[in-house]
Design a protein around this motif. Sequence first.
Motif, short mmCIF file in Angstrom:
data_model
loop_
_atom_site.label_atom_id
_atom_site.label_comp_id
_atom_site.label_asym_id
_atom_site.label_seq_id
_atom_site.Cartn_x
_atom_site.Cartn_y
_atom_site.Cartn_z
N ILE A 166 -4.48 -2.37 -18.44
CA ILE A 166 -5.67 -3.10 -17.96
C ILE A 166 -5.45 -4.61 -17.97
CG2 ILE A 166 -8.11 -3.54 -18.38
CD1 ILE A 166 -8.29 -0.66 -19.48
N PRO A 167 -5.09 -5.24 -19.10
CA PRO A 167 -4.90 -6.70 -19.07
C PRO A 167 -3.66 -7.12 -18.29
CG PRO A 167 -4.32 -5.83 -21.23
CD PRO A 167 -4.94 -4.70 -20.47
N ILE A 168 -2.60 -6.31 -18.33
CA ILE A 168 -1.36 -6.71 -17.63
C ILE A 168 -1.57 -6.70 -16.13
CG2 ILE A 168 1.02 -6.01 -17.14
CD1 ILE A 168 1.22 -5.04 -20.03
N ALA A 169 -2.11 -5.61 -15.59
CA ALA A 169 -2.34 -5.53 -14.14
C ALA A 169 -3.35 -6.56 -13.68
CB ALA A 169 -2.79 -4.13 -13.76
N ALA A 170 -4.41 -6.77 -14.47
CA ALA A 170 -5.42 -7.76 -14.10
C ALA A 170 -4.83 -9.17 -14.08
CB ALA A 170 -6.60 -7.69 -15.07
N THR A 171 -4.01 -9.48 -15.07
CA THR A 171 -3.39 -10.81 -15.13
C THR A 171 -2.43 -11.02 -13.96
OG1 THR A 171 -3.55 -10.81 -17.54
CG2 THR A 171 -2.00 -12.36 -16.55
N TYR B 97 -6.05 3.10 -12.87
CA TYR B 97 -6.58 1.97 -13.62
C TYR B 97 -5.73 0.71 -13.43
CZ TYR B 97 -10.17 4.77 -15.75
OH TYR B 97 -11.27 5.55 -15.94
N SER B 98 -4.47 0.90 -13.04
CA SER B 98 -3.63 -0.26 -12.73
C SER B 98 -4.19 -1.00 -11.52
CB SER B 98 -2.19 0.19 -12.46
OG SER B 98 -1.37 -0.90 -12.14
N LEU B 99 -4.53 -0.25 -10.46
CA LEU B 99 -5.07 -0.88 -9.26
C LEU B 99 -6.46 -1.44 -9.49
CD1 LEU B 99 -4.69 -1.54 -6.27
CD2 LEU B 99 -5.76 0.64 -5.74
N ILE B 100 -7.30 -0.69 -10.19
CA ILE B 100 -8.66 -1.16 -10.45
C ILE B 100 -8.63 -2.46 -11.26
CG2 ILE B 100 -10.76 -0.63 -11.75
CD1 ILE B 100 -10.32 2.31 -10.91
N SER B 101 -7.76 -2.52 -12.25
CA SER B 101 -7.63 -3.74 -13.06
C SER B 101 -7.12 -4.90 -12.23
CB SER B 101 -6.69 -3.48 -14.24
OG SER B 101 -7.16 -2.43 -15.05
N ALA C 169 -0.41 -4.17 -8.80
CA ALA C 169 -0.50 -2.81 -9.33
C ALA C 169 0.78 -2.02 -9.05
CB ALA C 169 -1.70 -2.10 -8.72
N SER C 170 1.28 -2.09 -7.82
CA SER C 170 2.47 -1.30 -7.47
C SER C 170 3.70 -1.78 -8.21
CB SER C 170 2.71 -1.34 -5.95
OG SER C 170 2.88 -2.68 -5.50
N SER C 171 3.82 -3.08 -8.43
CA SER C 171 4.98 -3.61 -9.16
C SER C 171 4.96 -3.15 -10.61
CB SER C 171 4.99 -5.14 -9.09
OG SER C 171 5.08 -5.59 -7.76
N TRP C 172 3.79 -3.18 -11.24
CA TRP C 172 3.68 -2.76 -12.63
C TRP C 172 3.97 -1.26 -12.79
CZ3 TRP C 172 3.92 -3.48 -17.53
CH2 TRP C 172 3.26 -2.66 -18.43
N VAL C 173 3.39 -0.45 -11.91
CA VAL C 173 3.61 1.00 -12.01
C VAL C 173 5.06 1.35 -11.71
CG1 VAL C 173 2.93 3.25 -11.11
CG2 VAL C 173 1.20 1.50 -11.47
N MET C 174 5.67 0.66 -10.75
CA MET C 174 7.08 0.92 -10.43
C MET C 174 7.97 0.61 -11.63
SD MET C 174 9.56 1.77 -8.41
CE MET C 174 9.08 1.79 -6.69
N TRP C 175 7.72 -0.50 -12.31
CA TRP C 175 8.52 -0.85 -13.49
C TRP C 175 8.35 0.20 -14.59
CZ3 TRP C 175 7.67 -1.83 -18.65
CH2 TRP C 175 8.72 -2.45 -19.34
N ALA D 16 0.84 -1.20 0.00
CA ALA D 16 0.00 0.00 0.00
C ALA D 16 0.88 1.25 0.00
CB ALA D 16 -0.92 0.01 1.21
N LEU D 17 1.94 1.22 0.81
CA LEU D 17 2.88 2.35 0.83
C LEU D 17 3.61 2.46 -0.50
CD1 LEU D 17 4.34 1.89 4.42
CD2 LEU D 17 2.74 3.64 3.67
N LEU D 18 3.99 1.31 -1.08
CA LEU D 18 4.67 1.33 -2.37
C LEU D 18 3.76 1.86 -3.46
CD1 LEU D 18 7.18 0.64 -4.03
CD2 LEU D 18 6.27 -1.68 -4.33
N ASP D 19 2.48 1.48 -3.41
CA ASP D 19 1.53 1.98 -4.42
C ASP D 19 1.35 3.49 -4.28
OD1 ASP D 19 -0.61 1.06 -6.46
OD2 ASP D 19 -1.72 2.39 -5.11
#
Length: 595
Positions: free
Chosen positions: A575-580, A117-121, A99-105, A18-21
């Motif tokens: 959307i598909p990456i974060a959801a997957t 939308y990363s977290l929502i997905s 979500a946090s890992s994808w956005v960090m990358w 949560a802190l990372l996000d």
Amino acid sequence: MPKLTQYNHVFAIGTFFALLDAYNNGANDVANAWATSVSSRSISYRQAMVLGTIFEMLGAITVGARTADTIKNGIIPIAAFKNNASVQMLAFTCALAAASSWVMWCTRHSAHVSSTYSLISAVAGVGIATVGVSKVQWGWNNGKGLGAIFAGLGMAPAISAGFGASIFMLIKLVVHMRKNPQKYAVFTSPFFFLIAGTICSLSIVYKGSPKLGLNKKPAWFIASATVGTGAGLALLSALFFVPYIYCKVIKRDPTVKWWMFILGPALFKRPAVEASERSVVPNYAVVQEDEFASDSELGKTASDEAITDNGSDNEKKVVQVEAQQLSHKEMQAQAQDKLHAQLRKKKGPMGWAMRTLHENPMGAGQIYEKHNIITFCKRLPAMIVCGALYGLYYDIHAAQTGIAGTPDGKRMARVYDHAEKYDNEVEHTYSFVQILTACTASFAHGANDIGNSVGPWAVIYGAWSTGNAAKSKAPVPLWQLAVLSATISVGLITYGYNIMKVMGNKITYHSPSRGCSMEMGAAITVLLFSQYSLPVSTSMCITGATVGVGLCNGTIKAVNWQRVGLLMLSWIATIPIAATLGGVLMALFLRSPHF
């Protein structure tokens, strides 16, 4: 039920992500919100950090609980967990991790994506893996389901573009197209204080924080309070800001200091300044060759200059010069080396850290070699200092404008050529107004995007502390909003430059009058969606407003559509990456062998 002490590790991991996000949110979305002001040279990066921190926290604490409730309860219904608090904790922990890992990358590689939308997905993907496709709220769900949220994917940029373009066209007609635009700019500036004050107060009073209880007031109270606040702010600006900016822009009095605004109308009586003694306002024109640039950064070599001077067309020499031309990456590396050389000359902690890293390079062999272990111990404190302070010293303008002669630089030069340049004194006036609109946009971001992190964290904390999944319906604690909004600010300060350097002037030509229109249009859109509890991407709103203002130049060539296309591609791919990622993580942990 008692606390789920046996799941302390899940709570700790969920808190970390949560802190990372929240950190990624600051480094990505908040940086995008302030990129417009920094790009327009209305405010320095460090000043943006201070104001961003203040207004992010104000927006998050006073209004942020609304969108948090949507992410908590609107996508995966509480009943679907069948009162299994441990599964609910794990579900939202996996969503935060994905979500946090994808956005960090993406932030690390300066790829701009929507953390919202990363977290929502990711929550949707986790919901599929946990309770099945049929249990996820795919429809409208009273404005809180995925259908309503993803409708904003197309609506928000378009609405924001409309607001931004309308505001800038108003400025263009009322100010820029006049014979004496300086006076019109000065005396119409209170109008923007009226808009900003009304919008911020409306977001707090009308359906604001439940703890304030203002949403239960009658309509006449809400209208009078919000309009009265905006009118009061406009009156104060007319009494104190207008006389001050009149002396700065119209009279160009070099003796007027910033603190003299307290003198108010008395500033009008100051004696006129002779033309020879007038001060010069800053230059707000965006150029390819910054002061930071050098011949090597522009791809020039000694051989190149020799051929230019002698006018030789010898084929062999031309081939030699082409072989010596630096590639785009090499020019960027040289520009970065020059920045680092300048930082090493500074006296403070940053200068010490950069000198330490430069003087102690890692040696040959693996990290576990004795000499490398010693060197690493010397470098570690300097690496920590650089990580905390590097963003404050980064040259945003040199990185944004591109390097002249490269494909990126040529593309931006073509975009700039199709944008009309306005009076510099007028732009100086709007540089002050843009600070106000940037603070409004930051308030709007804190009101909306804090729900990205605090919604899942509130679910995890509520389930862990009570042992009852249904308790996650409780209001978000104020301390959680404060902690995560502070974390967002840390992300902006330490890592936001990665996004700022690819936004702003790389979409269209920026100036303070354009920038304040973009920020106000985005802020209105974000707050509008927040009032209906719809999490919307601040990044998409400011991008839409930027495109809308760019089109006000009268041609589509004034917008860098390649950059816009890349942004849209990254939004859709998220959307598909974060959801997957979220669904796979949840499926692995939920169905792993138990002993």
